[in-house]
Scaffold this motif. Structure first.
Motif, PDB file in Angstrom:
ATOM      1  N   VAL A  16       0.840  -1.198   0.000  1.00 31.33           N
ATOM      2  CA  VAL A  16       0.000   0.000   0.000  1.00 31.33           C
ATOM      3  C   VAL A  16       0.876   1.249   0.000  1.00 31.33           C
ATOM      4  O   VAL A  16       0.617   2.207  -0.732  1.00 31.33           O
ATOM      5  N   ARG A  17       1.903   1.234   0.824  1.00 31.80           N
ATOM      6  CA  ARG A  17       2.802   2.393   0.928  1.00 31.80           C
ATOM      7  C   ARG A  17       3.485   2.681  -0.413  1.00 31.80           C
ATOM      8  O   ARG A  17       3.524   3.836  -0.864  1.00 31.80           O
ATOM      9  N   ASP A  18       3.982   1.625  -1.064  1.00 30.64           N
ATOM     10  CA  ASP A  18       4.664   1.819  -2.340  1.00 30.64           C
ATOM     11  C   ASP A  18       3.702   2.332  -3.406  1.00 30.64           C
ATOM     12  O   ASP A  18       4.057   3.203  -4.211  1.00 30.64           O
ATOM     13  N   GLY A  19       2.474   1.791  -3.414  1.00 32.83           N
ATOM     14  CA  GLY A  19       1.497   2.231  -4.406  1.00 32.83           C
ATOM     15  C   GLY A  19       1.100   3.678  -4.208  1.00 32.83           C
ATOM     16  O   GLY A  19       1.013   4.452  -5.179  1.00 32.83           O
ATOM     17  N   MET A  20       0.884   4.077  -2.963  1.00 33.27           N
ATOM     18  CA  MET A  20       0.502   5.454  -2.687  1.00 33.27           C
ATOM     19  C   MET A  20       1.652   6.410  -2.970  1.00 33.27           C
ATOM     20  O   MET A  20       1.449   7.514  -3.480  1.00 33.27           O
ATOM     21  N   GLU A  21       2.857   5.992  -2.641  1.00 33.78           N
ATOM     22  CA  GLU A  21       4.017   6.839  -2.937  1.00 33.78           C
ATOM     23  C   GLU A  21       4.146   7.064  -4.440  1.00 33.78           C
ATOM     24  O   GLU A  21       4.407   8.194  -4.892  1.00 33.78           O
ATOM     25  N   LEU A  22       3.951   6.013  -5.224  1.00 36.41           N
ATOM     26  CA  LEU A  22       4.042   6.138  -6.676  1.00 36.41           C
ATOM     27  C   LEU A  22       2.991   7.113  -7.203  1.00 36.41           C
ATOM     28  O   LEU A  22       3.285   7.982  -8.043  1.00 36.41           O
ATOM     29  N   VAL A  23       1.764   6.981  -6.708  1.00 37.03           N
ATOM     30  CA  VAL A  23       0.684   7.879  -7.132  1.00 37.03           C
ATOM     31  C   VAL A  23       1.025   9.330  -6.803  1.00 37.03           C
ATOM     32  O   VAL A  23       0.872  10.233  -7.639  1.00 37.03           O
ATOM     33  N   LEU A  24       1.485   9.567  -5.572  1.00 37.58           N
ATOM     34  CA  LEU A  24       1.784  10.936  -5.154  1.00 37.58           C
ATOM     35  C   LEU A  24       2.934  11.524  -5.971  1.00 37.58           C
ATOM     36  O   LEU A  24       2.890  12.697  -6.366  1.00 37.58           O
ATOM     37  N   ARG A  25       3.962  10.732  -6.228  1.00 34.75           N
ATOM     38  CA  ARG A  25       5.090  11.240  -7.020  1.00 34.75           C
ATOM     39  C   ARG A  25       4.650  11.556  -8.449  1.00 34.75           C
ATOM     40  O   ARG A  25       5.108  12.542  -9.040  1.00 34.75           O
ATOM     41  N   ARG A  26       3.760  10.745  -8.993  1.00 38.18           N
ATOM     42  CA  ARG A  26       3.250  11.013 -10.348  1.00 38.18           C
ATOM     43  C   ARG A  26       2.458  12.307 -10.399  1.00 38.18           C
ATOM     44  O   ARG A  26       2.365  12.945 -11.448  1.00 38.18           O
ATOM     45  N   HIS A  27       1.862  12.703  -9.254  1.00 36.00           N
ATOM     46  CA  HIS A  27       1.116  13.955  -9.195  1.00 36.00           C
ATOM     47  C   HIS A  27       1.998  15.136  -8.790  1.00 36.00           C
ATOM     48  O   HIS A  27       1.494  16.230  -8.535  1.00 36.00           O
ATOM     49  N   GLY A  28       3.291  14.898  -8.703  1.00 35.76           N
ATOM     50  CA  GLY A  28       4.210  16.007  -8.476  1.00 35.76           C
ATOM     51  C   GLY A  28       4.586  16.262  -7.034  1.00 35.76           C
ATOM     52  O   GLY A  28       5.223  17.289  -6.738  1.00 35.76           O
ATOM     53  N   TYR A  29       4.243  15.359  -6.130  1.00 34.97           N
ATOM     54  CA  TYR A  29       4.581  15.563  -4.725  1.00 34.97           C
ATOM     55  C   TYR A  29       5.940  14.947  -4.407  1.00 34.97           C
ATOM     56  O   TYR A  29       6.302  13.900  -4.925  1.00 34.97           O
ATOM     57  N   GLY A  30       6.674  15.590  -3.519  1.00 36.33           N
ATOM     58  CA  GLY A  30       7.808  14.943  -2.897  1.00 36.33           C
ATOM     59  C   GLY A  30       7.273  14.065  -1.781  1.00 36.33           C
ATOM     60  O   GLY A  30       6.290  14.417  -1.129  1.00 36.33           O
ATOM     61  N   VAL A  31       7.903  12.930  -1.542  1.00 33.91           N
ATOM     62  CA  VAL A  31       7.366  11.974  -0.568  1.00 33.91           C
ATOM     63  C   VAL A  31       8.484  11.415   0.303  1.00 33.91           C
ATOM     64  O   VAL A  31       9.520  10.970  -0.214  1.00 33.91           O
ATOM     65  N   ASP A  32       8.273  11.452   1.620  1.00 32.77           N
ATOM     66  CA  ASP A  32       9.034  10.647   2.569  1.00 32.77           C
ATOM     67  C   ASP A  32       8.084   9.589   3.109  1.00 32.77           C
ATOM     68  O   ASP A  32       6.877   9.837   3.226  1.00 32.77           O
ATOM     69  N   THR A  33       8.611   8.426   3.459  1.00 34.21           N
ATOM     70  CA  THR A  33       7.756   7.353   3.969  1.00 34.21           C
ATOM     71  C   THR A  33       8.278   6.854   5.309  1.00 34.21           C
ATOM     72  O   THR A  33       9.472   6.958   5.621  1.00 34.21           O
ATOM     73  N   ALA A  34       7.355   6.312   6.079  1.00 34.55           N
ATOM     74  CA  ALA A  34       7.698   5.678   7.352  1.00 34.55           C
ATOM     75  C   ALA A  34       6.767   4.499   7.540  1.00 34.55           C
ATOM     76  O   ALA A  34       5.575   4.582   7.231  1.00 34.55           O
ATOM     77  N   ALA A  35       7.307   3.389   8.075  1.00 36.29           N
ATOM     78  CA  ALA A  35       6.517   2.182   8.278  1.00 36.29           C
ATOM     79  C   ALA A  35       5.927   2.119   9.680  1.00 36.29           C
ATOM     80  O   ALA A  35       5.036   1.311   9.933  1.00 36.29           O
ATOM     81  N   THR A  36       6.424   2.951  10.592  1.00 37.08           N
ATOM     82  CA  THR A  36       5.924   2.958  11.964  1.00 37.08           C
ATOM     83  C   THR A  36       5.779   4.399  12.442  1.00 37.08           C
ATOM     84  O   THR A  36       6.381   5.326  11.888  1.00 37.08           O
ATOM     85  N   GLY A  37       5.024   4.558  13.501  1.00 35.01           N
ATOM     86  CA  GLY A  37       4.886   5.881  14.083  1.00 35.01           C
ATOM     87  C   GLY A  37       6.193   6.390  14.642  1.00 35.01           C
ATOM     88  O   GLY A  37       6.510   7.590  14.551  1.00 35.01           O
ATOM     89  N   GLU A  38       6.974   5.490  15.233  1.00 30.97           N
ATOM     90  CA  GLU A  38       8.256   5.890  15.793  1.00 30.97           C
ATOM     91  C   GLU A  38       9.186   6.430  14.702  1.00 30.97           C
ATOM     92  O   GLU A  38       9.873   7.454  14.901  1.00 30.97           O
ATOM     93  N   GLN A  39       9.202   5.763  13.543  1.00 34.31           N
ATOM     94  CA  GLN A  39      10.018   6.256  12.430  1.00 34.31           C
ATOM     95  C   GLN A  39       9.539   7.629  11.961  1.00 34.31           C
ATOM     96  O   GLN A  39      10.348   8.514  11.672  1.00 34.31           O
ATOM     97  N   ALA A  40       8.237   7.799  11.897  1.00 35.74           N
ATOM     98  CA  ALA A  40       7.684   9.064  11.433  1.00 35.74           C
ATOM     99  C   ALA A  40       8.047  10.214  12.364  1.00 35.74           C
ATOM    100  O   ALA A  40       8.453  11.296  11.917  1.00 35.74           O
ATOM    101  N   LEU A  41       7.919   9.986  13.671  1.00 35.51           N
ATOM    102  CA  LEU A  41       8.232  11.045  14.632  1.00 35.51           C
ATOM    103  C   LEU A  41       9.714  11.379  14.621  1.00 35.51           C
ATOM    104  O   LEU A  41      10.101  12.557  14.758  1.00 35.51           O
ATOM    105  N   ALA A  42      10.555  10.359  14.436  1.00 32.54           N
ATOM    106  CA  ALA A  42      11.995  10.605  14.351  1.00 32.54           C
ATOM    107  C   ALA A  42      12.322  11.431  13.106  1.00 32.54           C
ATOM    108  O   ALA A  42      13.159  12.343  13.145  1.00 32.54           O
ATOM    109  N   LEU A  43      11.658  11.118  12.004  1.00 36.02           N
ATOM    110  CA  LEU A  43      11.889  11.881  10.774  1.00 36.02           C
ATOM    111  C   LEU A  43      11.457  13.334  10.950  1.00 36.02           C
ATOM    112  O   LEU A  43      12.171  14.265  10.551  1.00 36.02           O
ATOM    113  N   LEU A  44      10.301  13.544  11.559  1.00 39.43           N
ATOM    114  CA  LEU A  44       9.806  14.905  11.757  1.00 39.43           C
ATOM    115  C   LEU A  44      10.716  15.707  12.684  1.00 39.43           C
ATOM    116  O   LEU A  44      10.814  16.931  12.560  1.00 39.43           O
TER     117      LEU A  44
END
Length: 230
Positions: free
Chosen positions: A13-41
């Protein structure tokens, strides 16, 4: 180019959504867990994130807690939550945690992209220049997009700020939930009044002395909301 943080544990799901968003011109960072997301932020890469798309069902720290921590860290970062079920309790809990909008999986690319565009528009400064409001200790500076209560700044996420600007632009006028969904959320279809009710609840918690007895954002039963005091 808007930059999105996608927080989703399902790799396909993550890979598919990332592909869609990039095709629409968005830059994308991804995280598989909440902990990864908070660390990235919290790191250098977090400064470029303009919106988070957050799955509620995550391993470890769930999406509700992640949303609360994002909101505690930033009052302005838009958060769109993803839920695998249209479960009322999940949706309400997510909105109360501070999410600006939600979509139910599986979500089509046009719907997701439309919701992201709408959330990013809400995060932009309002172009409407109407009179400032100074009512019973609440000061709304429409040009500076700031709100103070008894001299103390009140930090509001974009959705709550736009809701307050919309209501306070016409004190005493009653707005239906449908009108607010269209003007604040840009939802002209498939609108959900829970978005409005949850945002009103969060707004009251920050503005009202007694949220259960609101002076500013008042309920008109059977019709909607109005801005007071009257």
């Amino acid at each position: 180019m808007p930059h999105v943080l996608l927080i989703e544990d399902d790799a396909s799901v993550r890979d598919g959504m990332e592909l869609v968003l990039r095709r629409h011109g968005y830059g994308v960072d991804t995280a598989a867990t909440g902990e990864q997301a908070l660390a990235l932020l919290a790191g250098e890469r977090g400064a470029r994130v303009e919106l988070a798309v957050l799955d509620l069902m995550l391993p470890g720290m769930d999406g509700f807690e992640v949303c609360r921590r994002i909101r505690a860290r930033s009052a302005t970062l838009p958060v769109i939550m993803l839920t695998a079920r249209g479960d009322d309790s999940d949706i309400v809990t997510g909105l109360e945690a501070g999410a600006d909008d939600y979509v139910v999986k599986p979500v089509t690319a046009p719907v997701l992209e439309a919701r992201i565009r709408a959330a990013l528009r809400r995060a932009e400064p309002s172009a409407r220049q109407r009179s400032d409001a100074d009512l019973a200790g609440l000061v709304i500076d429409r040009a500076g997009l700031t709100v103070t209560k008894n001299g103390t700044p009140v930090a509001l996420p974009p959705t709550e700020l736009r809701l307050l600007l919309e209501l306070s632009a016409a004190p005493g006028r009653v707005f239906s939930r449908e009108q607010l969904l269209e003007s604040v959320w840009d939802h002209t279809y498939l609108g959900d009044s829970r978005l409005v009710d949850a945002a009103v609840g969060r707004l009251r918690a920050k503005l009202e002395d007694v949220p259960a007895k609101p002076r500013y954002v008042q309920t008109v039963r059977g019709f909607g909301y109005r801005f007071g005091p009257l």
